[in-house]
Design a protein around this motif. Structure first.
Motif: not given
Lengths: 94, 474
Positions: A11-27
């Motif tokens: 996400x940091x490479x792609x320059x997108x700030x993800x919210x915590x709940x988004x990180x879990x779901x995307x994983x």
């Protein structure tokens, strides 16, 4: 296997700030998709040339001639902020 | 006479005979939109202007990813809200010159990423054949507009099936031309080595007429190919006697709806009766198509979509508190707010495939398997004039059914992605209905730049089958 830490890094490479709940779901999503993609590992591709695109084109040149282009204001007018003929952005360094 | 229900070739005939005026067509289609688009939601926005009708004054819907001067283009995304391009896409320029009436931007999955049009920031489009069903995607608005007579023609774009699958779901004709046949200049890029603009129409004749207008070399697109553009309507006159057509056995495996299978088999019989010869063939790498496609398409997308950063166009979002630096935070925040979940998922997947340590295992591997998939086709087209199979394994699914399961959504493109990976042209033509009265599509594929073969076969079939005469009840 892809971890939450990997997802944060990507996400940091792609320059997108993800919210915590988004990180879990995307994983979870990415893990499932990557697991499917791993079926390619059953194929032996040694000696196979990669296909970047399908046309037998190499470099495409055009005449180095002056042509009309868009006026500066035309290009700038869609930006949120502009000044003195430049795109304006927030401070680069604090 | 309901003018909106006619085809472009019928309307052009009536104009030529001076039985109707161009203005009447535009009025009829606009009225149709006023009456039913609240149910179908095929359009994101309408173009209210009244240009002078040219020689071909046919109302046409334009997918929301083609740049048009002074008309907002958003790619179905929040991040491009308010964007008005300073130039016309080449396809738009060609249509304007032909006199076609550009009546509005049709709905689409955000950045063309999706197979149901549910991923649009502006809400889902519904299938005219069943309003609880998706129209397919990503060109779902274009296909639904044509099926519902809210446009006579429409333009779509196809990266992995985005013209053909919605054409199949909505019971209309859709063509993905050969890569390089139609200029991509001004098409908002998703995956540059796969994207191609193409026509969506009510019948095969209209599809050929529209390709006549939009095809051709363009020096503004270095991947467009400088080959003469034939008059595609000439291909409609030929019969199919003696043509050799392959039926890939991998397109008739588990997961294929038996009703779709039966309809495709019946279509084969129709063409057989007309003198085409069929043979079972194999495209052995078909099952790797989706995996290959999702590596390559997302990798290219992650690079193409890097341009949406809140600087030159589109929205800008500032962070509440500084995390990295005001500028980097602005990028991060703009892209978080601006992109929807599917677009983020694909940017993430693509960035991962291209990232250090994973490039060889994913992206490069994908490109190599792409070679194997392309070789399968090259080999068959030495012996066969065309290949035939289903466009999609199922008919239109219910709105909401797959939206939370990305992989099952991806698998609905299983028969369409190979044509993009190989660059070949492919067309979907209606070949019947399910018990629930949902349309089924027949996919025809041919060798590069042989769109004429697709039209020839599709036209011969259509003239016998006549499915295109049926209309949804709205």
């Amino acid at each position: 296997m892809i971890s939450e830490k990997d997802v944060k890094h990507v996400a940091s490479l792609a320059r997108i700030h993800l919210k915590d709940q988004e990180i879990g779901r995307l994983t979870k999503d990415l893990e499932k998709i990557l697991d499917y993609i791993h079926k390619l590992n059953t194929l032996d591709v040694s000696g196979v040339q990669p296909t970047g695109h399908v046309l037998p084109l190499k470099n495409v040149y055009r005449k180095d001639a002056v042509r009309p282009s868009l006026a500066q204001q035309e290009v700038l007018k869609m930006s949120v902020e502009q000044q003195d003929g430049f795109f304006k952005v927030p401070k680069v360094i604090e | 006479m309901e003018l909106h229900a006619l085809t472009a070739h019928e309307l052009l005939g009536l104009i030529q005979e001076k039985k109707i005026a161009p203005k009447e067509i535009l009025d009829a289609v606009r009225e149709r939109i006023q009456t039913i688009d609240k149910d179908v939601k095929a359009y994101i926005r309408l173009n209210e202007s009244r240009p002078d009708p040219g020689p071909c004054p046919i109302p046409i819907g334009i997918k929301d990813n083609m740049c048009m001067v002074d008309q907002e283009t958003t790619c179905g995304s929040h991040i491009l809200e308010g964007f008005k391009a300073p130039y016309d896409a080449t396809v738009i320029d060609k249509l304007k010159r032909s006199g076609a009436m550009l009546i509005g931007n049709t709905n689409m999955d955000e950045f063309a990423m999706g197979s149901s049009t549910e991923n649009s920031f502006f809400g889902a489009t519904r299938n005219p054949w069943g309003l609880d069903r998706v129209p397919g995607g990503s060109s779902g608005g274009s296909a639904a507009a044509v099926a519902a007579d809210e446009a006579i023609w429409a333009i779509g774009s196809d990266t992995g099936g985005s013209i053909r699958q919605p054409a199949s779901f909505c019971g209309v004709v859709g063509l993905k031309p050969t890569y390089g046949r139609v200029s991509r200049y001004g098409l908002i890029a998703f995956a540059s080595s796969l994207d191609q603009i193409g026509p969506i129409a009510k019948d095969v004749t209209d599809c050929a007429l529209l390709l006549n207008i939009i095809a051709g070399y363009d020096n503004l697109d270095s991947t467009s190919v400088d080959l003469p553009v034939p008059d595609y309507t000439k291909a409609l006159k030929k019969d199919v006697k003696g043509l050799k057509i392959g039926i890939p056995k991998e397109y008739f495996v588990e997961g294929l709806d038996p009703q779709v299978k039966d309809a495709v088999r019946a279509a084969v019989k129709v063409l057989e009766d007309k003198g085409a010869r069929f043979e079972d063939v194999s495209l052995p790498h078909t099952e790797y198509g989706i995996a290959t496609y999702y590596i390559i398409a997302t990798s290219e997308a992650s690079s193409n979509l890097a341009r949406y950063d809140g600087v030159q166009y589109g929205i800008r979002e500032l962070a509440q508190k500084v995390r990295k630096s005001p500028l980097l935070d602005m990028y991060d925040e703009t892209r978080d707010i601006g992109f929807g979940p599917e677009v983020k998922r694909r940017i993430m997947l693509g960035t991962y495939s291209l990232s250090s340590g994973y490039y060889d295992a994913y992206y490069l591997k994908g490109l190599k398997v792409r070679t194997l998939i392309k070789n399968d086709f090259d080999k068959l087209f030495k012996d066969f004039d065309a290949l035939i199979g289903p466009t999609s394994p199922t008919t239109a699914f219910k709105i909401g059914d797959r939206v939370n399961d990305p992989l099952s959504m991806y698998l609905s493109d299983i028969y369409t992605v190979s044509a993009n990976l190989s660059g070949i042209p492919a067309l979907s033509v209606p070949c019947g209905f399910s018990k629930e009265k949902l349309p089924i599509g027949l996919q025809i594929m041919a060798k590069p730049f042989d769109e004429e073969m697709l039209f020839r076969i599709a036209y011969a079939y259509e003239q016998s089958a006549q499915w295109h005469k049926q209309k949804p009840k709205l």
